[in-house]
Design a protein around this motif. Structure first.
Motif, mmCIF file in Angstrom:
data_model
loop_
_atom_site.group_PDB
_atom_site.id
_atom_site.type_symbol
_atom_site.label_atom_id
_atom_site.label_comp_id
_atom_site.label_asym_id
_atom_site.label_seq_id
_atom_site.Cartn_x
_atom_site.Cartn_y
_atom_site.Cartn_z
ATOM 1 N N SER A 1 10.271 3.093 -4.156
ATOM 2 C CA SER A 1 9.671 2.036 -3.814
ATOM 3 C C SER A 1 8.240 1.978 -4.599
ATOM 4 O O SER A 1 7.917 3.055 -4.806
ATOM 5 N N THR A 2 7.887 0.789 -4.720
ATOM 6 C CA THR A 2 6.287 0.717 -5.139
ATOM 7 C C THR A 2 5.393 0.908 -4.132
ATOM 8 O O THR A 2 5.315 0.518 -2.964
ATOM 9 N N PRO A 3 4.354 1.846 -4.185
ATOM 10 C CA PRO A 3 3.490 2.034 -3.387
ATOM 11 C C PRO A 3 2.533 1.036 -2.755
ATOM 12 O O PRO A 3 2.152 0.233 -3.724
ATOM 13 N N GLY A 4 2.605 0.829 -1.701
ATOM 14 C CA GLY A 4 1.697 -0.200 -0.977
ATOM 15 C C GLY A 4 2.615 -1.521 -0.757
ATOM 16 O O GLY A 4 2.002 -2.438 -0.403
ATOM 17 N N LEU A 5 3.688 -1.730 -1.378
ATOM 18 C CA LEU A 5 4.513 -2.901 -1.596
ATOM 19 C C LEU A 5 5.400 -2.767 -0.390
ATOM 20 O O LEU A 5 6.133 -1.850 -0.009
ATOM 21 N N CYS B 1 -7.647 4.284 6.173
ATOM 22 C CA CYS B 1 -8.402 5.133 5.714
ATOM 23 C C CYS B 1 -8.542 5.100 4.312
ATOM 24 O O CYS B 1 -7.666 4.943 3.340
ATOM 25 N N ARG B 2 -9.954 5.297 4.038
ATOM 26 C CA ARG B 2 -10.102 5.451 2.471
ATOM 27 C C ARG B 2 -11.263 6.457 2.222
ATOM 28 O O ARG B 2 -12.379 6.844 2.969
ATOM 29 N N LEU C 1 2.357 4.619 6.699
ATOM 30 C CA LEU C 1 2.846 3.293 6.185
ATOM 31 C C LEU C 1 2.884 3.065 4.727
ATOM 32 O O LEU C 1 3.775 2.545 4.037
ATOM 33 N N ALA C 2 1.795 3.240 4.234
ATOM 34 C CA ALA C 2 1.544 2.960 2.624
ATOM 35 C C ALA C 2 0.308 3.861 2.317
ATOM 36 O O ALA C 2 -0.364 4.315 3.010
ATOM 37 N N GLY D 1 -4.163 7.223 -4.492
ATOM 38 C CA GLY D 1 -4.171 8.171 -3.163
ATOM 39 C C GLY D 1 -5.587 8.072 -2.564
ATOM 40 O O GLY D 1 -5.731 8.926 -1.738
ATOM 41 N N THR D 2 -6.350 7.156 -2.770
ATOM 42 C CA THR D 2 -7.561 6.948 -2.169
ATOM 43 C C THR D 2 -7.592 6.417 -1.044
ATOM 44 O O THR D 2 -8.587 6.211 -0.177
#
Length: 157
Positions: free
Chosen positions: A2-6, A115-116, A38-39, A44-45
């Motif tokens: 899967s594509t990260p964040g999607l 979180c960032r 979840l994502a 990675g930030t």
């Protein structure tokens, strides 16, 4: 893969894993915490996770900046300056990186945490400026249309 964040994620995902609170941080009770990521952003930030905890009072250190959205339950949070804030279902708060807080969970709380890693202000300005330039260049040329068969295509033939 899967594509990260999607991709949609359920509000109550499976896969929560124990996320124990450090024993030296406990003030009272026996809180049990669990979490699930979840994502994650491609660099990675930034991450999005759900976290839940049962009754107890404890110190908590925010290593990164965190936007908290309470999904269920409530928590009384006390900052280092002694100010209290009651966060209930639906409430949103931002906690700066490197902050110590005391969390008091009366019964149960479940939160969505975005979180960032914070960027020093001068670098943040530079990153935003570079992103704006990239966006301006990218917006000049829309992406090539990928043809897919849809009901509208079929109706026109």
């Amino acid at each position: 893969m899967s594509t990260p964040g999607l991709g949609p994620r359920p509000l109550r995902p499976a896969g929560f894993e124990p996320a124990p609170i450090r024993p030296e941080w406990l003030i009272s009770g026996h809180p049990e915490a669990r979490a699930v990521e979840l994502a994650r952003s491609p660099d990675g930030t930034s991450t999005a996770a759900q976290w839940e905890c049962t009754a107890g009072t404890f110190h908590w250190f925010f290593f990164v900046e965190e936007t908290v959205h309470i999904l269920e339950g409530e928590v009384l949070v006390r900052g280092p300056d002694g100010r209290h804030m009651l966060l209930r279902t639906g409430d949103v708060a931002v906690v700066p990186a490197s902050a110590w807080m005391i969390w008091h969970v009366e019964r149960y709380v479940r939160k969505l945490a975005i979180c960032r890693f914070p960027v020093p202000r001068p670098f943040g300005w530079l990153v935003r400026w570079a992103q704006q330039c990239r966006a301006r260049i990218a917006l000049r040329h829309p992406p090539k249309r990928v043809h897919t068969n849809t009901a509208e295509d079929s109706a026109g033939t």
